[in-house]
Design a protein around this motif. Sequence first.
Motif, short mmCIF file in Angstrom:
data_model
loop_
_atom_site.label_atom_id
_atom_site.label_comp_id
_atom_site.label_asym_id
_atom_site.label_seq_id
_atom_site.Cartn_x
_atom_site.Cartn_y
_atom_site.Cartn_z
N ARG A 34 1.27 -1.12 0.02
CA ARG A 34 -0.18 -0.27 0.23
C ARG A 34 0.85 1.08 0.04
O ARG A 34 0.43 2.65 -0.70
CB ARG A 34 -0.94 -0.11 1.15
CG ARG A 34 -2.07 -1.37 1.14
CD ARG A 34 -2.85 -1.19 2.54
NE ARG A 34 -3.66 -2.20 2.04
CZ ARG A 34 -4.47 -2.75 3.45
NH1 ARG A 34 -4.52 -2.09 4.45
NH2 ARG A 34 -5.44 -3.32 2.89
N GLU A 35 1.92 1.80 0.77
CA GLU A 35 2.82 2.82 0.97
C GLU A 35 3.98 2.45 1.56
O GLU A 35 4.02 0.70 2.32
CB GLU A 35 2.29 3.31 1.62
CG GLU A 35 2.17 3.03 3.31
CD GLU A 35 1.29 4.51 4.10
OE1 GLU A 35 1.60 5.44 3.55
OE2 GLU A 35 -0.11 3.70 4.44
N THR A 36 5.21 2.86 1.53
CA THR A 36 6.66 2.49 2.00
C THR A 36 6.61 3.60 3.34
O THR A 36 5.79 4.66 3.98
CB THR A 36 7.60 3.79 1.26
OG1 THR A 36 7.76 3.54 0.45
CG2 THR A 36 8.93 3.50 2.26
N GLU A 80 13.53 3.58 6.28
CA GLU A 80 12.19 3.43 5.33
C GLU A 80 11.77 2.02 4.38
O GLU A 80 13.32 1.74 4.19
CB GLU A 80 11.91 4.04 4.32
CG GLU A 80 11.07 5.83 5.08
CD GLU A 80 11.24 7.28 3.56
OE1 GLU A 80 10.35 7.77 4.87
OE2 GLU A 80 11.62 6.49 2.79
N SER A 82 10.05 -0.19 1.66
CA SER A 82 9.31 -0.95 0.63
C SER A 82 9.93 -1.79 0.25
O SER A 82 10.53 -2.72 0.31
CB SER A 82 9.39 0.37 -0.48
OG SER A 82 10.83 0.24 -1.03
#
Length: 123
Positions: A34-36, A80, A82
Amino acid sequence: MQRPDPFNAQCPTRQVLDRIGDKWAVLILIMLDRETLRFNALRRRIENISQKMLSQTLKSLERDGLVRREVFATVPVTVEYSLTELGRTLAKTVEALTLWAESHIEAVQEAQRRYDRGGHEMN
């Protein structure tokens, strides 16, 4: 080329099957599709995962080439996570399993209730 035999204990396919059979790995894959996200954001969004388990699972997913860990030289350091392209292909398969679970949960729960009542004959 002969197809790998996942029933053989030495089959490397088992490593991948072990990974996608792990609930934490599956939840992380879904979330990162869905997102980092940063580590603490993942930890807040995935209820009941410990810091240690999240860290171990992320490292395993990174080692398998499914997750990318990017470090930014900030104060404090920002990290982060991903999905890699390979990770995205697996996330699509996991999403299909998730959709199956969502659409069949009532049937599964009914089967569990029937079993728990002693009605072990399944249809």
